[in-house]
Design a protein around this motif. Structure first.
Motif, PDB file in Angstrom:
ATOM      1  N   ILE A  26     -13.163  -2.144 -18.404  1.00 53.71           N
ATOM      2  CA  ILE A  26     -13.641  -3.530 -18.273  1.00 53.71           C
ATOM      3  C   ILE A  26     -15.013  -3.574 -17.614  1.00 53.71           C
ATOM      4  CG2 ILE A  26     -13.208  -5.712 -17.075  1.00 53.71           C
ATOM      5  CD1 ILE A  26     -10.192  -5.207 -17.644  1.00 53.71           C
ATOM      6  N   TYR A  30     -17.950  -5.192 -20.058  1.00 51.69           N
ATOM      7  CA  TYR A  30     -18.426  -6.548 -19.766  1.00 51.69           C
ATOM      8  C   TYR A  30     -19.380  -6.548 -18.579  1.00 51.69           C
ATOM      9  CZ  TYR A  30     -14.372  -7.642 -22.631  1.00 51.69           C
ATOM     10  OH  TYR A  30     -13.463  -7.688 -23.636  1.00 51.69           O
ATOM     11  N   LEU A  34     -20.024 -12.090 -17.167  1.00 50.43           N
ATOM     12  CA  LEU A  34     -18.846 -12.320 -18.011  1.00 50.43           C
ATOM     13  C   LEU A  34     -17.542 -12.040 -17.276  1.00 50.43           C
ATOM     14  CD1 LEU A  34     -20.022 -10.906 -21.454  1.00 50.43           C
ATOM     15  CD2 LEU A  34     -19.735 -13.288 -20.773  1.00 50.43           C
ATOM     16  N   ARG A  35     -17.541 -11.050 -16.414  1.00 52.70           N
ATOM     17  CA  ARG A  35     -16.326 -10.765 -15.624  1.00 52.70           C
ATOM     18  C   ARG A  35     -16.037 -11.907 -14.663  1.00 52.70           C
ATOM     19  NH1 ARG A  35     -18.809  -5.595 -14.904  1.00 52.70           N
ATOM     20  NH2 ARG A  35     -18.896  -5.976 -12.679  1.00 52.70           N
ATOM     21  N   ASN A  38     -14.600 -14.754 -16.654  1.00 51.17           N
ATOM     22  CA  ASN A  38     -13.222 -14.425 -16.993  1.00 51.17           C
ATOM     23  C   ASN A  38     -12.276 -14.689 -15.820  1.00 51.17           C
ATOM     24  OD1 ASN A  38     -11.157 -13.397 -18.710  1.00 51.17           O
ATOM     25  ND2 ASN A  38     -11.260 -11.468 -17.608  1.00 51.17           N
ATOM     26  N   ASN A  39     -12.720 -14.427 -14.612  1.00 47.70           N
ATOM     27  CA  ASN A  39     -11.864 -14.616 -13.432  1.00 47.70           C
ATOM     28  C   ASN A  39     -11.877 -16.043 -12.897  1.00 47.70           C
ATOM     29  OD1 ASN A  39     -10.712 -12.035 -13.047  1.00 47.70           O
ATOM     30  ND2 ASN A  39     -12.694 -11.301 -12.333  1.00 47.70           N
TER      31      ASN A  39
END
Length: 124
Positions: A26, A30, A34-35, A38-39
């Protein structure tokens, strides 16, 4: 020999427990932005993506008040500038729920909207 076996077993358990291979994948696949989206979500939960999108588009010189209609940790920290004042007429409203909101949208002009997230300016 027994000591090496215990050491190897401990490392193996830690790698599996912390999802080392998945997390490494991951991180490489990414980018940081973007991470975080996502979170923390784009226009849900703490809405990191929407806040960063507005900051990039409008290049805020001052801090801006952020209100989340749902119960989530404060999103102010995503773009807070220490020692800088707040805009008086601007507001970011996240996770707006028209049935149970602290904010009446009739008192504001909508500058930007994405689903239930708004960038607002007070009416004159």
């Amino acid at each position: 020999m027994k000591k090496k076996y215990i050491y190897f077993l401990t490392i193996f358990v830690l790698v599996i427990f912390f999802n080392y291979f998945e997390n490494t994948y991951i991180i490489y696949k990414y980018n940081h932005h973007l991470r975080l989206i996502n979170n923390y979500g784009f226009c849900h939960e703490t809405s990191y993506g929407f806040i960063k999108y507005l900051d990039k588009k409008f290049n805020f010189e001052k801090n801006i008040k952020i209100i989340n209609d749902e119960t989530h940790p404060s999103s102010d920290t995503f773009i807070h500038k220490p020692g800088v004042s707040y805009y008086k007429d601007y507001l970011i409203l996240l996770n707006y729920n028209e049935n149970d909101s602290k904010i009446n949208l009739e008192n504001f002009d909508i500058i930007e909207k994405n689903k239930n997230c708004f960038y607002l300016k007070k009416n004159d």
